[in-house]
Scaffold this active site. Structure first.
Site, PDB file in Angstrom:
ATOM      1  N   GLY A  69      -7.566  -0.793  -3.693  1.00 51.66           N
ATOM      2  CA  GLY A  69      -6.701  -1.537  -4.596  1.00 51.66           C
ATOM      3  C   GLY A  69      -6.248  -2.840  -3.943  1.00 51.66           C
ATOM      4  N   THR A  70      -6.019  -2.791  -2.646  1.00 48.89           N
ATOM      5  CA  THR A  70      -5.551  -3.979  -1.924  1.00 48.89           C
ATOM      6  C   THR A  70      -6.567  -5.104  -2.033  1.00 48.89           C
ATOM      7  OG1 THR A  70      -4.344  -2.567  -0.394  1.00 48.89           O
ATOM      8  CG2 THR A  70      -4.823  -4.815   0.354  1.00 48.89           C
ATOM      9  N   ASN A 147       4.319   1.771  -8.660  1.00 47.73           N
ATOM     10  CA  ASN A 147       4.061   2.787  -7.643  1.00 47.73           C
ATOM     11  C   ASN A 147       5.323   3.511  -7.180  1.00 47.73           C
ATOM     12  OD1 ASN A 147       3.922  -0.104  -6.827  1.00 47.73           O
ATOM     13  ND2 ASN A 147       4.326   0.725  -4.802  1.00 47.73           N
ATOM     14  N   GLN A 175      -1.839   3.054  -9.852  1.00 44.79           N
ATOM     15  CA  GLN A 175      -0.997   4.237 -10.091  1.00 44.79           C
ATOM     16  C   GLN A 175      -1.258   4.839 -11.464  1.00 44.79           C
ATOM     17  OE1 GLN A 175       1.259   5.811  -7.982  1.00 44.79           O
ATOM     18  NE2 GLN A 175       0.606   4.436  -6.353  1.00 44.79           N
ATOM     19  N   SER A 193      -8.172   2.757  -7.772  1.00 39.40           N
ATOM     20  CA  SER A 193      -8.582   3.117  -6.424  1.00 39.40           C
ATOM     21  C   SER A 193      -8.836   4.618  -6.321  1.00 39.40           C
ATOM     22  CB  SER A 193      -7.447   2.693  -5.475  1.00 39.40           C
ATOM     23  OG  SER A 193      -7.757   2.984  -4.149  1.00 39.40           O
ATOM     24  N   ALA A 194      -9.938   5.009  -5.668  1.00 41.11           N
ATOM     25  CA  ALA A 194     -10.364   6.419  -5.673  1.00 41.11           C
ATOM     26  C   ALA A 194      -9.359   7.366  -5.018  1.00 41.11           C
ATOM     27  CB  ALA A 194     -11.712   6.541  -4.968  1.00 41.11           C
ATOM     28  N   HIS A 195      -8.665   6.901  -3.963  1.00 39.20           N
ATOM     29  CA  HIS A 195      -7.865   7.877  -3.215  1.00 39.20           C
ATOM     30  C   HIS A 195      -6.583   8.307  -3.925  1.00 39.20           C
ATOM     31  CE1 HIS A 195      -4.562   5.471  -1.208  1.00 39.20           C
ATOM     32  NE2 HIS A 195      -5.367   4.473  -1.516  1.00 39.20           N
ATOM     33  N   THR A 231     -22.365  -4.431   2.839  1.00 37.61           N
ATOM     34  CA  THR A 231     -23.162  -3.271   2.436  1.00 37.61           C
ATOM     35  C   THR A 231     -22.322  -2.343   1.573  1.00 37.61           C
ATOM     36  OG1 THR A 231     -24.439  -3.420   4.450  1.00 37.61           O
ATOM     37  CG2 THR A 231     -24.457  -1.280   3.340  1.00 37.61           C
ATOM     38  N   CYS A 318       8.655   0.555   7.077  1.00 34.17           N
ATOM     39  CA  CYS A 318       9.287   0.768   8.390  1.00 34.17           C
ATOM     40  C   CYS A 318       8.510  -0.018   9.432  1.00 34.17           C
ATOM     41  CB  CYS A 318       9.203   2.225   8.799  1.00 34.17           C
ATOM     42  SG  CYS A 318      10.070   3.326   7.711  1.00 34.17           S
TER      43      CYS A 318
HETATM   44  N1  PLP Z   1      -1.567  -1.194  -5.956  1.00 36.46           N
HETATM   45  C1  PLP Z   1      -0.736  -0.163  -6.128  1.00 36.46           C
HETATM   46  C2  PLP Z   1       0.119  -0.113  -7.341  1.00 36.46           C
HETATM   47  C3  PLP Z   1      -0.679   0.878  -5.188  1.00 36.46           C
HETATM   48  O1  PLP Z   1       0.167   1.901  -5.385  1.00 36.46           O
HETATM   49  C4  PLP Z   1      -1.501   0.798  -4.043  1.00 36.46           C
HETATM   50  C5  PLP Z   1      -1.433   1.832  -2.998  1.00 36.46           C
HETATM   51  O2  PLP Z   1      -0.449   2.512  -2.832  1.00 36.46           O
HETATM   52  C6  PLP Z   1      -2.365  -0.293  -3.918  1.00 36.46           C
HETATM   53  C7  PLP Z   1      -2.368  -1.277  -4.886  1.00 36.46           C
HETATM   54  C8  PLP Z   1      -3.281  -0.408  -2.756  1.00 36.46           C
HETATM   55  O3  PLP Z   1      -4.426   0.399  -2.969  1.00 36.46           O
HETATM   56  P1  PLP Z   1      -5.344   0.839  -1.767  1.00 36.46           P
HETATM   57  O4  PLP Z   1      -4.557   1.835  -0.959  1.00 36.46           O
HETATM   58  O5  PLP Z   1      -6.542   1.457  -2.419  1.00 36.46           O
HETATM   59  O6  PLP Z   1      -5.689  -0.364  -0.993  1.00 36.46           O
END
Ligand code: PLP
Length: 372
Positions: A69-70, A147, A175, A193-195, A231, A318
């Site tokens: 997601g980042t 989030n 989210q 995002s998959a995780h 890749t 933190c």
């Molecule tokens: N955007 C939101 C709303 C998120 O909650 C998060 C991760 O907590 C991210 C982006 C970042 O995603 P990633 O951990 O896949 O980089």
């Protein structure tokens, strides 16, 4: 151990792991390679691209695989703004730092930035977006669900406002994706995002409407139609596809299951722990409960529950022992509420039997912290 931090990440689903396994050990070719190993890998990637596109009602060429997601947030905002070269950007004050800090970086490069604060309930008003739009606005970003609070934003209305003014609208769906159907009708760009969906870490899908001018952030090979060099993470992409399919196809039964646990927990906390208050109101994901406990620092509750084998979070950053209270809750409800906020996020692996255990532990932690 009780895990109530599913908004931070989820465990890898065993079916997803099984789907990924052959792509580590047997079909390990580079999807750009021309031989059969590569072709098989490329076929798997294409099949995930096709199924995500079908789910999201877009064309496969509008889906880009990125590392999370980042990266998706970075690529959407920086890629689009750099393609324009100058202009005005609008984001909400509740965005994840991946988008928020990218916008600040663009501001330092000379772009103009408007940040729309949330109402105390945690909602971004479409009218505020309308008022912020200028003739030179090139990008507007408002996430689908927050989030920290799980509050769902009126993105459909915000998209209408942006579309009527010709402004590219982007929504971070990281989210929302486990619980809400996603579609290209929501925005001109989105990411998930998959995780967060019981898939692997390090892989996400970014949708960008065809015809949008975007500059790459990571240059290198010709992958992803030259927008994202590197890749392809084939096992990750296969895992993303399997996790997304399972999540979307089970939402109808999983959402009420999670919502019922969250609602029971929330009701009991608010009734049985004096000085506890829910942060945010309005439409909310079924998973999240962000609660402030008067007279307690959120991180003290997190540490105390951890000692009892219960994982929750504050949403605070933190570093070197210093705790910065969350920007999101602060901008909604002020600093004291933010300092005492704790996020509980339920998932499909939680059970109703865990609720009384968490309640007992929480009551004990809160009264002990208050008594010190
Ligand atoms: N955007 C939101 C709303 C998120 O909650 C998060 C991760 O907590 C991210 C982006 C970042 O995603 P990633 O951990 O896949 O980089």
């Amino acid at each position: 151990m009780i895990y109530l931090d599913n908004a931070a990440t989820t465990s890898l689903d065993r079916d997803v792991l099984a789907a990924m396994e052959p792509y580590f050990t047997q079909i390990y070719g580079n999807s750009q390679s021309q031989h059969s190993f590569g072709r098989q890998a490329a076929k798997a990637v294409q099949s995930v691209r096709d199924s995500i596109a079908a789910r999201n009602v877009c064309s496969p060429e509008e889906i880009y695989f990125v590392s999370g997601g980042t990266e998706g947030d970075n690529l959407a905002i920086k890629g689009l703004c750099h393609a324009y070269g100058r202009g005005h950007i609008i984001i909400s004050g509740i965005e994840h730092s991946a988008l928020y800090d990218s916008a600040l970086q663009l501001k330092s490069e000379g772009y103009e930035l408007s940040v729309i604060p949330p109402a105390p309930e945690g909602i971004i008003s479409p009218d505020a977006v309308r008022e912020a739009i200028r003739p030179d606005t090139i990008f507007c970003g408002v996430m689908y669900a927050n989030n920290e609070t799980g509050i769902i934003q009126p993105v459909q209305d915000i998209y209408s406002v942006c579309r009527s003014k010709g402004v590219f609208f982007y929504t971070d769906c990281v989210q929302a994706a486990p619980y809400m159907p996603l579609s290209s009708s929501l925005a001109d760009g989105l990411v998930f995002s998959a995780h967060k969906l019981y898939g692997p870490k390090g892989i996400a899908a970014l949708y960008i409407r065809g015809g949008t001018k975007v500059k790459p952030v990571i240059t290198g090979g010709m992958q992803e139609r030259t927008l994202r060099g590197g890749t392809l993470n084939v096992p990750g992409i296969v895992g993303l596809g399997a996790a997304y399919e399972k999540c979307v196809s089970t939402q109808e039964t999983v959402n009420p299951y999670i919502r019922s646990m969250r609602d029971t927990f929330l009701k009991r906390v608010l009734a049985e722990i004096p000085g506890s208050r829910l942060n945010g109101s309005g439409p909310m994901l079924p998973s999240h409960a962000n609660i402030s406990f008067d007279g307690c620092a959120g991180e003290n509750i997190v540490f105390s529950l951890d000692l009892k084998g219960i994982a929750v979070s504050t949403g605070a950053a933190c570093s070197a022992g210093a705790v910065t209270p969350t920007r999101v809750i602060s901008s909604m409800l002020g600093l004291p509420r933010a300092k005492s906020a704790v996020r509980f996020s339920f998932g499909r692996n939680n059970t109703p039997e865990e609720i009384p255990q968490v309640l007992d532990a929480l009551k004990e932690c809160v009264s002990r912290i208050r008594s010190v």
